[in-house]
Design a protein around this motif. Structure first.
Motif, PDB file in Angstrom:
ATOM      1  N   CYS A  13       6.639  -1.332   4.850  1.00  0.00           N
ATOM      2  CA  CYS A  13       6.252  -0.884   3.501  1.00  0.00           C
ATOM      3  C   CYS A  13       6.078  -2.065   2.561  1.00  0.00           C
ATOM      4  N   SER A  14       6.954  -3.029   2.665  1.00  0.00           N
ATOM      5  CA  SER A  14       6.861  -4.224   1.830  1.00  0.00           C
ATOM      6  C   SER A  14       5.566  -4.976   2.101  1.00  0.00           C
ATOM      7  N   ARG A  15       5.233  -5.144   3.361  1.00  0.00           N
ATOM      8  CA  ARG A  15       4.004  -5.875   3.719  1.00  0.00           C
ATOM      9  C   ARG A  15       2.764  -5.123   3.258  1.00  0.00           C
ATOM     10  N   LEU A  16       2.748  -3.805   3.428  1.00  0.00           N
ATOM     11  CA  LEU A  16       1.598  -3.029   2.961  1.00  0.00           C
ATOM     12  C   LEU A  16       1.416  -3.169   1.456  1.00  0.00           C
ATOM     13  N   CYS A  17       2.517  -3.091   0.744  1.00  0.00           N
ATOM     14  CA  CYS A  17       2.441  -3.208  -0.705  1.00  0.00           C
ATOM     15  C   CYS A  17       1.969  -4.591  -1.121  1.00  0.00           C
ATOM     16  N   ARG A  18       2.558  -5.611  -0.550  1.00  0.00           N
ATOM     17  CA  ARG A  18       2.211  -6.983  -0.928  1.00  0.00           C
ATOM     18  C   ARG A  18       0.813  -7.382  -0.461  1.00  0.00           C
ATOM     19  N   GLU A  19       0.508  -7.088   0.790  1.00  0.00           N
ATOM     20  CA  GLU A  19      -0.715  -7.615   1.389  1.00  0.00           C
ATOM     21  C   GLU A  19      -1.948  -6.758   1.155  1.00  0.00           C
ATOM     22  N   VAL A  20      -1.781  -5.466   0.984  1.00  0.00           N
ATOM     23  CA  VAL A  20      -2.945  -4.607   0.756  1.00  0.00           C
ATOM     24  C   VAL A  20      -3.040  -4.232  -0.723  1.00  0.00           C
ATOM     25  N   LEU A  21      -2.042  -3.519  -1.221  1.00  0.00           N
ATOM     26  CA  LEU A  21      -2.090  -3.103  -2.618  1.00  0.00           C
ATOM     27  C   LEU A  21      -2.103  -4.307  -3.546  1.00  0.00           C
ATOM     28  N   GLY A  22      -1.285  -5.306  -3.242  1.00  0.00           N
ATOM     29  CA  GLY A  22      -1.229  -6.501  -4.070  1.00  0.00           C
ATOM     30  C   GLY A  22      -2.554  -7.249  -4.103  1.00  0.00           C
TER      31      GLY A  22
END
Length: 110
Positions: A13-22
């Motif tokens: 979840c952290s990676r999706l948030c940082r790498e995609v949404l971010g």
């Protein structure tokens, strides 16, 4: 039972948030690039799914008090998740909302 551990869910979840949404929020990637909209929608779907909630199956400290190590580990996961929400996820969502409002994106509801 989930295939992923709570720790793995938190990292994913952290990676999706940082790498995609971010990346979308920072306009590093834009929806005019092929495939970005699909990846963004998939990331939102995964982040929104109950199965990926890293603390959904983590009992509260009171419920887990019987096993000290297990309770400590679960408390650590809960703390890490709250920290991730406060420092990364919520600010990223606020940036996305502002971006979508500026661009009058259909991705933001009325």
């Amino acid at each position: 039972a989930s295939v992923l551990s709570s720790e793995q869910k938190l990292v994913a979840c952290s990676r999706l948030c940082r790498e995609v949404l971010g990346a979308v929020a920072e306009e590093t990637i834009t929806f005019d690039r092929e495939g970005v909209a699909g990846v963004f929608d998939d990331a939102i779907g995964v982040l929104n799914s109950a199965e990926m909630n890293p603390i959904a199956s983590v009992p509260s400290a009171a419920d887990a008090s019987a096993d000290g190590d297990k309770a400590s580990s679960k408390s650590l996961i809960r703390t890490a998740f709250k920290l991730e929400l406060r420092e990364v996820t919520i600010p990223t969502l606020i940036e996305l909302k502002a971006l979508f409002e500026r661009s009058r994106s259909p991705r933001i509801g009325d």
